[in-house]
Design a protein around this motif. Structure first.
Motif, PDB file in Angstrom:
ATOM      1  N   TRP A  31      65.692  64.835  28.425  1.00  0.00           N
ATOM      2  CA  TRP A  31      64.716  63.834  28.006  1.00  0.00           C
ATOM      3  C   TRP A  31      63.753  63.490  29.127  1.00  0.00           C
ATOM      4  O   TRP A  31      62.590  63.194  28.901  1.00  0.00           O
ATOM      5  N   VAL A  32      64.258  63.553  30.331  1.00  0.00           N
ATOM      6  CA  VAL A  32      63.446  63.158  31.475  1.00  0.00           C
ATOM      7  C   VAL A  32      62.200  64.024  31.589  1.00  0.00           C
ATOM      8  O   VAL A  32      61.163  63.581  32.061  1.00  0.00           O
ATOM      9  N   GLU A  33      62.302  65.248  31.127  1.00  0.00           N
ATOM     10  CA  GLU A  33      61.144  66.131  31.186  1.00  0.00           C
ATOM     11  C   GLU A  33      60.106  65.758  30.141  1.00  0.00           C
ATOM     12  O   GLU A  33      58.917  65.858  30.366  1.00  0.00           O
ATOM     13  N   ARG A  34      60.607  65.358  29.013  1.00  0.00           N
ATOM     14  CA  ARG A  34      59.679  65.181  27.902  1.00  0.00           C
ATOM     15  C   ARG A  34      59.171  63.752  27.771  1.00  0.00           C
ATOM     16  O   ARG A  34      58.016  63.528  27.458  1.00  0.00           O
ATOM     17  N   LEU A  35      60.056  62.817  27.996  1.00  0.00           N
ATOM     18  CA  LEU A  35      59.667  61.405  27.903  1.00  0.00           C
ATOM     19  C   LEU A  35      59.069  61.069  26.545  1.00  0.00           C
ATOM     20  O   LEU A  35      58.002  60.488  26.442  1.00  0.00           O
ATOM     21  N   ASP A  36      59.766  61.453  25.521  1.00  0.00           N
ATOM     22  CA  ASP A  36      59.214  61.099  24.215  1.00  0.00           C
ATOM     23  C   ASP A  36      60.104  60.057  23.555  1.00  0.00           C
ATOM     24  O   ASP A  36      61.318  60.047  23.729  1.00  0.00           O
ATOM     25  N   VAL A  37      59.484  59.186  22.792  1.00  0.00           N
ATOM     26  CA  VAL A  37      60.209  58.139  22.069  1.00  0.00           C
ATOM     27  C   VAL A  37      59.698  58.137  20.637  1.00  0.00           C
ATOM     28  O   VAL A  37      58.493  58.118  20.416  1.00  0.00           O
ATOM     29  N   THR A  38      60.599  58.169  19.694  1.00  0.00           N
ATOM     30  CA  THR A  38      60.164  58.073  18.292  1.00  0.00           C
ATOM     31  C   THR A  38      60.692  56.780  17.724  1.00  0.00           C
ATOM     32  O   THR A  38      61.879  56.608  17.503  1.00  0.00           O
ATOM     33  N   GLN A  55      54.187  49.479  22.162  1.00  0.00           N
ATOM     34  CA  GLN A  55      55.025  48.468  22.817  1.00  0.00           C
ATOM     35  C   GLN A  55      56.502  48.758  22.600  1.00  0.00           C
ATOM     36  O   GLN A  55      57.306  48.681  23.536  1.00  0.00           O
ATOM     37  N   ALA A  56      56.823  49.089  21.346  1.00  0.00           N
ATOM     38  CA  ALA A  56      58.235  49.395  21.054  1.00  0.00           C
ATOM     39  C   ALA A  56      58.723  50.542  21.911  1.00  0.00           C
ATOM     40  O   ALA A  56      59.817  50.500  22.490  1.00  0.00           O
ATOM     41  N   ALA A  57      57.881  51.569  22.015  1.00  0.00           N
ATOM     42  CA  ALA A  57      58.269  52.738  22.805  1.00  0.00           C
ATOM     43  C   ALA A  57      58.489  52.354  24.258  1.00  0.00           C
ATOM     44  O   ALA A  57      59.474  52.764  24.884  1.00  0.00           O
ATOM     45  N   VAL A  58      57.568  51.561  24.772  1.00  0.00           N
ATOM     46  CA  VAL A  58      57.679  51.163  26.172  1.00  0.00           C
ATOM     47  C   VAL A  58      58.951  50.362  26.403  1.00  0.00           C
ATOM     48  O   VAL A  58      59.689  50.592  27.366  1.00  0.00           O
ATOM     49  N   LEU A  59      59.189  49.418  25.497  1.00  0.00           N
ATOM     50  CA  LEU A  59      60.359  48.568  25.677  1.00  0.00           C
ATOM     51  C   LEU A  59      61.637  49.380  25.643  1.00  0.00           C
ATOM     52  O   LEU A  59      62.608  49.052  26.326  1.00  0.00           O
ATOM     53  N   GLU A  60      61.620  50.469  24.876  1.00  0.00           N
ATOM     54  CA  GLU A  60      62.831  51.266  24.846  1.00  0.00           C
ATOM     55  C   GLU A  60      62.925  52.176  26.041  1.00  0.00           C
ATOM     56  O   GLU A  60      63.995  52.430  26.579  1.00  0.00           O
ATOM     57  N   ALA A  61      61.789  52.698  26.449  1.00  0.00           N
ATOM     58  CA  ALA A  61      61.823  53.733  27.478  1.00  0.00           C
ATOM     59  C   ALA A  61      62.046  53.181  28.871  1.00  0.00           C
ATOM     60  O   ALA A  61      62.677  53.840  29.702  1.00  0.00           O
ATOM     61  N   LEU A  62      61.509  51.999  29.143  1.00  0.00           N
ATOM     62  CA  LEU A  62      61.584  51.504  30.521  1.00  0.00           C
ATOM     63  C   LEU A  62      63.015  51.370  31.045  1.00  0.00           C
ATOM     64  O   LEU A  62      63.290  51.801  32.180  1.00  0.00           O
ATOM     65  N   PRO A  63      63.917  50.800  30.259  1.00  0.00           N
ATOM     66  CA  PRO A  63      65.284  50.729  30.808  1.00  0.00           C
ATOM     67  C   PRO A  63      65.881  52.114  31.090  1.00  0.00           C
ATOM     68  O   PRO A  63      66.558  52.302  32.103  1.00  0.00           O
ATOM     69  N   ARG A  64      65.567  53.044  30.197  1.00  0.00           N
ATOM     70  CA  ARG A  64      66.101  54.403  30.426  1.00  0.00           C
ATOM     71  C   ARG A  64      65.535  54.985  31.711  1.00  0.00           C
ATOM     72  O   ARG A  64      66.237  55.638  32.490  1.00  0.00           O
ATOM     73  N   LEU A  65      64.251  54.756  31.916  1.00  0.00           N
ATOM     74  CA  LEU A  65      63.635  55.293  33.127  1.00  0.00           C
ATOM     75  C   LEU A  65      64.246  54.672  34.371  1.00  0.00           C
ATOM     76  O   LEU A  65      64.457  55.337  35.379  1.00  0.00           O
ATOM     77  N   ARG A  66      64.475  53.369  34.239  1.00  0.00           N
ATOM     78  CA  ARG A  66      65.036  52.691  35.402  1.00  0.00           C
ATOM     79  C   ARG A  66      66.409  53.245  35.732  1.00  0.00           C
ATOM     80  O   ARG A  66      66.774  53.398  36.897  1.00  0.00           O
ATOM     81  N   LYS A  67      67.149  53.553  34.669  1.00  0.00           N
ATOM     82  CA  LYS A  67      68.469  54.133  34.909  1.00  0.00           C
ATOM     83  C   LYS A  67      68.348  55.476  35.605  1.00  0.00           C
ATOM     84  O   LYS A  67      69.142  55.822  36.474  1.00  0.00           O
ATOM     85  N   THR A  88      58.364  52.984  37.731  1.00  0.00           N
ATOM     86  CA  THR A  88      57.321  52.708  36.743  1.00  0.00           C
ATOM     87  C   THR A  88      56.239  51.806  37.290  1.00  0.00           C
ATOM     88  O   THR A  88      55.127  51.806  36.823  1.00  0.00           O
ATOM     89  N   ARG A  89      56.588  51.010  38.311  1.00  0.00           N
ATOM     90  CA  ARG A  89      55.572  50.130  38.866  1.00  0.00           C
ATOM     91  C   ARG A  89      55.037  50.725  40.146  1.00  0.00           C
ATOM     92  O   ARG A  89      55.795  51.224  40.966  1.00  0.00           O
ATOM     93  N   ARG A  90      53.743  50.633  40.244  1.00  0.00           N
ATOM     94  CA  ARG A  90      53.101  51.197  41.431  1.00  0.00           C
ATOM     95  C   ARG A  90      53.140  50.154  42.538  1.00  0.00           C
ATOM     96  O   ARG A  90      52.667  49.040  42.335  1.00  0.00           O
TER      97      ARG A  90
END
Lengths: 254, 298
Positions: free
Chosen positions: A17-24, A59-71, A76-78
């Motif tokens: 998933w890390v390669e694709r970063l897609d959220v449905t 927004q929904a996608a972001v809210l779901e993806a950010l925790p996964r990314l953090r893990k 995500t923050r510059r």
């Protein structure tokens, strides 16, 4: 359809998933919007609604993806000291900022103009009210002065008539006015000389004037009422002895 | 880390594109660091030439813009060696340079891809989703990419079309600002091979722009023709066919000839009537004229 599925199965890549970063996902459930579940209710012609639905999906996608990314420890923050080339040049961003500023200024200017207009209207209203009030006061003052001149109210209250119970004053003076009217002396003279020389040729001791006992004061006549200023002296003076008694007094005195 | 996912996308176009399309292409190239540019392709070459071009550039995906009649823009998304390809009609293009798009992102930062749940429901949408993911997502540890994730691409299906938007993520609580570009894709066909091959899917809701324009013209013409027809019908009604009544033989029965009157020869001129000026005469004349005009007009 089967061909599609076959193709898809061939084509699909098995990537992390890390390669694709897609959220449905569907949209963020918004308590404000009425159609949270029915996306078919979004009218594609209604631009605002459509764009809001896209926004909410993102927004929904972001809210779901950010925790996964953090893990996965993907930042995500510059950080503030990280300078790199941006997709839009600085010049472009300046232009955008200018445009936004000018829009805001235009709005502010129109707001200020509206406020000024409203204030001017209000000021005019207040001014007219004040002028009217002043005229009323002037009128009242003049009336009061005239009344004093005519003798109706001998109070000089109107001179310092500021705020204190103008109502009470008005009431007192009204009572007095009813009682007195023109002066007693004036009233007598009106009676005697009023209507221009009426009294000259008129009869004096007529039947009516003889029968008129209105000026009879029983207390004064019988010497019964309380004395006005002094007690004994006035009483004594009021009761004048008869002729015989007076002659006797005179003879005795001699 | 090591860059493993070797995806390269070739973005180029045919001749005859207008400025908006050119800007859109440039925007896509800036947003996707794993893309390569190429010169404009000549119209006379066949589409499968593109496969060779891609191979030369060592790319395995392709975005090809094709402009027809200087009006319609078509976009091909394809997996070049053997994979599927799709052709779309592009509408409602807005570029990065528009002043209403106030967001900004790092050049080459990796995007988050957000899809509508509808993409999972239909097989052709699932295929398209896979294609989008492979083309638009920047590979991790790509040399030109930035390690941050600060923007999100959204693909939504509304009104039988796919809407694309690009948002910048400002805060962790998902407040977004649009960066742009934006466009709308209308799927035409999905092919099994790259720029050719068997048709896997054809969009029943798609109407070619030519057809669309033709329909508009037809409807306008139809309206006009209807008006003409109504006018003609009215004309015929006005003229009106006079019905012929058959001659009735019993009518003549009651006709009696008038009495013969002696022939009177007037020798003296009769008294002339007093001339009363008709005040309404000019008005009467005008009305008559108008009536005449009206009749001839109709």
């Amino acid at each position: 359809q089967d061909g599609l599925k076959l193709c898809l199965s061939e084509f699909k890549q098995q990537l992390a998933w890390v390669e694709r970063l897609d959220v449905t996902l569907g949209q963020v459930v918004d308590p404000v919007s009425q159609s949270a579940s029915g996306k078919d209710a979004v009218d594609p012609e209604n631009d605002f609604q459509r764009e809001m639905s896209f926004y909410r999906q993102a927004q929904a996608a972001v809210l779901e993806a950010l925790p996964r990314l953090r893990k996965l420890q993907i930042p995500t923050r510059r950080p503030d000291d990280y300078f790199a080339e941006m997709a839009k040049s600085d010049q472009q961003m300046q232009k955008i900022r200018q445009k936004l500023k000018s829009k805001q200024e235009a709005m502010e200017r129109s707001e200020r103009a509206k406020q000024l207009r409203a204030m001017r209207k209000y000021g005019k209203k207040v001014q007219t009210e004040i002028l009217q009030k002043r005229q009323k006061e002037k009128k009242n003052m003049l009336n009061a002065v005239k009344k004093y001149q005519k003798g109706l109210s001998d109070k000089l209250d109107f001179l310092d008539e500021e705020q204190t119970s103008s109502q009470g004053n008005k009431k007192g003076s009204a009572n007095q006015r009813i009682k007195k009217g023109p002066n007693a002396k004036r009233r007598y003279k009106n009676q005697k000389f009023g209507f221009g020389g009426k009294k000259k040729g008129s009869k004096w001791n007529t039947k009516e004037s003889f029968n008129d006992v209105s000026s009879f004061r029983p207390k004064v006549a019988h010497n019964k009422g309380p004395g006005k200023a002094g007690k004994g002296g006035k009483k004594a003076l009021n009761k004048r002895p008869g002729k015989r008694a007076r002659q006797k007094m005179k003879n005795r005195g001699r | 880390g090591k860059w493993k996912n070797k995806e390269r996308v070739l973005i180029f176009s045919s001749r005859g594109i207008n400025f908006r399309t050119r800007h859109l292409m440039q925007d896509l190239r800036t947003l996707m660091p794993h893309s390569k540019a190429d010169t404009k392709m000549d119209r006379k070459d066949q589409l499968f030439v593109i496969n060779e071009v891609c191979e030369m550039k060592n790319c395995n995906k392709c975005i090809f813009f094709e402009a027809k009649k200087k009006q319609d823009l078509y976009m091909w998304l394809s997996n070049t060696p053997q994979g599927p390809s799709a052709k779309f009609l592009v509408q409602n293009v807005h570029t990065l340079a528009e002043l209403k798009m106030t967001g900004n992102c790092l050049r080459g930062s990796r995007p988050l891809l957000s899809f509508d749940p509808i993409f999972d429901k239909e097989p052709h949408y699932a295929l398209l989703k896979e294609l989008f993911i492979q083309i638009f997502s920047t590979p991790q540890y790509h040399p030109k990419s930035q390690p941050f994730v600060d923007h999100v691409f959204t693909f939504t299906v509304t009104d039988e079309r796919i809407w694309f938007r690009n948002y910048q993520i400002i805060e962790e609580d998902a407040s977004l600002v649009e960066i742009g570009p934006r466009f709308v894709l209308n799927l035409i066909k999905i092919f099994q091979g790259s720029f050719g091959g068997a048709t896997l899917y054809e969009n029943p809701h798609y109407r070619s722009p030519n057809m669309h324009r033709r329909l508009i013209r037809l409807s306008v013409a139809a309206k006009f023709r209807e008006k003409q027809q109504v006018k003609e019908v009215q004309k015929i009604k006005k003229k009106g066919s006079k019905a012929l009544i058959r001659e009735d033989p019993t009518e003549v029965v009651f006709e009696t000839p008038a009495e013969e009157q002696p022939v009177e020869i007037q020798l003296v001129k009769p008294e002339s009537k007093p001339i009363v000026k008709d005040k309404k005469k000019p008005r009467k004349i005008q009305r008559k004229k108008q009536k005449k005009l009206f009749r001839t007009e109709a």
